[in-house]
Structure formats: structure tokens, C-alpha cells
Scaffold this motif. Structure first.
Motif, PDB file in Angstrom:
ATOM      1  N   ALA A  57       0.827  -1.204   0.000  1.00  0.00           N
ATOM      2  CA  ALA A  57       0.000   0.000   0.000  1.00  0.00           C
ATOM      3  C   ALA A  57       0.864   1.259   0.000  1.00  0.00           C
ATOM      4  CB  ALA A  57      -0.941  -0.011   1.201  1.00  0.00           C
ATOM      5  N   GLN A  58       1.956   1.230   0.769  1.00  0.00           N
ATOM      6  CA  GLN A  58       2.872   2.367   0.767  1.00  0.00           C
ATOM      7  C   GLN A  58       3.465   2.573  -0.622  1.00  0.00           C
ATOM      8  OE1 GLN A  58       5.688   2.988   4.120  1.00  0.00           O
ATOM      9  NE2 GLN A  58       4.740   1.170   5.019  1.00  0.00           N
ATOM     10  N   GLY A  59       3.849   1.464  -1.269  1.00  0.00           N
ATOM     11  CA  GLY A  59       4.391   1.566  -2.622  1.00  0.00           C
ATOM     12  C   GLY A  59       3.377   2.118  -3.599  1.00  0.00           C
ATOM     13  N   GLY A  60       2.114   1.730  -3.440  1.00  0.00           N
ATOM     14  CA  GLY A  60       1.072   2.260  -4.309  1.00  0.00           C
ATOM     15  C   GLY A  60       0.914   3.752  -4.150  1.00  0.00           C
TER      16      GLY A  60
ATOM     17  N   HIS B  30       2.580   1.064 -12.247  1.00  0.00           N
ATOM     18  CA  HIS B  30       3.369   0.481 -11.164  1.00  0.00           C
ATOM     19  C   HIS B  30       2.616   0.622  -9.843  1.00  0.00           C
ATOM     20  CE1 HIS B  30       7.669   0.209  -9.233  1.00  0.00           C
ATOM     21  NE2 HIS B  30       6.841  -0.700  -8.755  1.00  0.00           N
ATOM     22  N   GLY B  31       2.116   1.821  -9.578  1.00  0.00           N
ATOM     23  CA  GLY B  31       1.375   2.045  -8.348  1.00  0.00           C
ATOM     24  C   GLY B  31       0.104   1.221  -8.266  1.00  0.00           C
ATOM     25  N   ALA B  32      -0.588   1.080  -9.399  1.00  0.00           N
ATOM     26  CA  ALA B  32      -1.816   0.275  -9.413  1.00  0.00           C
ATOM     27  C   ALA B  32      -1.523  -1.182  -9.097  1.00  0.00           C
ATOM     28  CB  ALA B  32      -2.492   0.399 -10.778  1.00  0.00           C
ATOM     29  N   ASP B  33      -0.395  -1.684  -9.600  1.00  0.00           N
ATOM     30  CA  ASP B  33       0.001  -3.058  -9.281  1.00  0.00           C
ATOM     31  C   ASP B  33       0.263  -3.215  -7.787  1.00  0.00           C
ATOM     32  OD1 ASP B  33      -0.159  -3.940 -11.903  1.00  0.00           O
ATOM     33  OD2 ASP B  33       1.996  -3.813 -12.287  1.00  0.00           O
ATOM     34  N   GLU B  34       0.969  -2.237  -7.211  1.00  0.00           N
ATOM     35  CA  GLU B  34       1.275  -2.322  -5.782  1.00  0.00           C
ATOM     36  C   GLU B  34      -0.012  -2.287  -4.953  1.00  0.00           C
ATOM     37  OE1 GLU B  34       4.206  -2.993  -4.921  1.00  0.00           O
ATOM     38  OE2 GLU B  34       5.629  -2.116  -6.310  1.00  0.00           O
ATOM     39  N   ASP B  35      -0.939  -1.416  -5.326  1.00  0.00           N
ATOM     40  CA  ASP B  35      -2.230  -1.382  -4.631  1.00  0.00           C
ATOM     41  C   ASP B  35      -2.939  -2.727  -4.738  1.00  0.00           C
ATOM     42  OD1 ASP B  35      -2.146   1.219  -3.665  1.00  0.00           O
ATOM     43  OD2 ASP B  35      -3.057   2.079  -5.456  1.00  0.00           O
TER      44      ASP B  35
END
Length: 262
Positions: A30-33, A57-62
Motif C-alpha cells: 500500500a505504501q508503494g502504491g 506500477h502504483g496500481a500493481d502495488e495497490d
């Protein structure tokens, strides 16, 4: 006999340790997203072409965070607070690695140098993530509870690593080569130290939850310190080399959905 497989098997079979494992993983993703979403919003005008890939990239992390939370829900377990000594992302930030959250919370556009730092830092941390997921796929890819999630996250991490290689090589050709190599080296040396500390902290918490005897806990701690010694001597070099990936434009499309998982 202690092995990665037997250790992880023990963790996922116990509700308390599984709960902590998934909570730590979900929080980090979640932090990475959030970080990637803020970086995408603040990309300088001359690099706006990168914004869709950073968004992806952020969507993948989320999505990964939702997957870990979904694994918890399937067991009827709520997330638990993440012990600060196990917070990999924030510990890296305290070491001055990556872009500070204070900077990302502001509305000022980032600089080209900031984006180089972001990509170099990501190349290092995504190497760690890809290596970890490859290990989990090897040992638990066919696990009925977590196997599908592990395969999906592993594929995404490979995409993220490919994206970092490709974009850093492009930026090196544009004249950022010295900065990239310096930031890669600084990031790698800091990351292996933080990874050691986080690994020791996580295993300490797991040991208490699983009531490991002192000799077993000591053996695991020695193994973690041994890995750090190897990485500090030479292993960190794998985190700083750059090569054109087989997966080109790995983040050029829409993120893969996770039906039934997130």
C-alpha cells in the motif's frame, strides 16, 4: 532441517503468524502504491511520458496490498498493526534512500534528478521483491491457498524490474549514467542493511508467535546475518547492473486484474 520451504510452511499454517506476514506485506504494498501515485502526479513536464507507467506500477502495488488483505479475509482474520521495526519502506526512507514522503506530499513538481533517484531505488527494491517471489513460486506455487496469489504478484514484480532496467538504460543514454550508478550503489548498500534488520525483526516476531526454541531462533538469525555478509562482500552487485530486459515496455498496458483475489 530448516529450509525456506519448511519455514514459510510453518508461518502460513499458523493463523497468528500468517496474520502478521500478510499484514506486513499488505502495508508495504500500500505504501508503494501511494508513493508511485504521488510520483506520477508530480513528474516534471519533460518526463510526462513516464507518468502512465508509474501509474501502472502504483496500481500493481495497490492490487498486491488488496490480495494480501483478501488472503486474510478468507481466513476470517483482520489486519494487525505493523511493528515499526519491520517497516521496510519507512526504514529505507530514514536511511535517505528514495524520495522522502515529505517531498511527495507537497505539490511542487519533481525534478529529472528525482525521477532518476526514484527509478534507481526501485531497481534495487524490485530486485529484492522479484527474488523473494521467485523463491515463493518455487516452493509454494502450487499451494491451494496462496499459490495463485504468489504467481500473480511474482509476474508483476518481474514486470516492475524489467521496467526499471529499460528506463534506467534509456536515461543513461541521455546523460544520467554517473548519477544512476552512484544512486544504485548507495541504494543497494543501504537496502541490504535494512533488509537484514527487517528480516531479523520479522523472524523475532514470528519466533515468539510460533514458540520457536532458542537454538532455532539463533540459527535463523545467524543465517540472516550470513546472507548480509555475503551481500555486503559481493552479492549487492546483482542489484546495480543494468541490462536490456526480455520483457520490453513491461508496464505499457493496463494492469492485470485479480478476479477472486482482490
Amino acid at each position: 532441517m530448516l529450509s525456506a520451504r519448511s519455514l514459510f510452511q510453518e508461518i502460513i499454517e499458523n493463523d497468528d503468524s500468517f496474520q502478521l506476514f500478510c499484514s506486513i506485506a499488505a502495508s508495504g504494498e500500500a505504501q508503494g502504491g501511494w508513493e508511485n501515485a504521488r510520483i506520477a502526479a508530480l513528474v516534471p513536464d519533460g518526463m510526462r511520458g513516464l507518468a502512465p507507467k508509474i501509474v501502472r506500477h502504483g496500481a500493481d502495488e495497490d492490487k498486491h496490498g488488496r490480495i494480501f488483505n483478501a488472503l486474510l479475509r478468507k481466513r476470517g482474520l483482520p489486519p494487525v498493526p505493523v511493528p515499526p521495526e519491520t517497516d521496510y519502506t519507512m526504514l529505507l526512507e530514514r536511511r535517505g534512500i528514495g524520495l522522502a514522503h515529505e517531498k511527495l506530499r507537497r505539490s511542487e513538481p519533481l525534478t529529472e534528478h528525482d525521477i532518476v533517484v526514484y527509478l534507481a531505488h526501485s531497481r534495487v527494491t524490485e530486485q529484492r521483491a522479484a527474488d523473494q517471489m521467485e523463491m515463493l513460486v518455487t516452493h509454494f506455487g502450487d499451494h491451494p491457498e496462496v499459490g495463485r496469489a504468489i504467481h500473480m504478484i511474482s509476474n508483476d514484480e518481474d514486470n516492475h524490474l524489467a521496467y526499471c532496467h529499460e528506463e534506467l538504460l534509456r536515461l543513461a543514454r541521455e546523460g544520467h549514467g554517473r548519477t544512476i550508478q552512484r544512486v544504485l550503489r548507495e541504494s543497494a548498500l543501504a537496502e541490504i542493511s535494512v533488509y537484514r534488520d527487517v528480516s531479523l525483526a520479522v523472524m523475532d516476531h514470528m519466533g515468539r508467535l510460533l514458540h520457536w526454541p532458542a537454538p532455532k531462533a539463533a540459527l535463523l538469525a545467524a543465517g540472516i546475518r550470513g546472507l548480509y555478509a555475503y551481500e555486503r562482500f559481493s552479492g549487492w552487485h546483482r542489484m546495480v547492473n543494468l541490462r536490456m530486459p526480455r520483457r520490453r515496455d513491461a508496464l505499457g498496458g493496463a494492469p492485470a486484474p485479480a478476479p477472486g483475489l482482490a
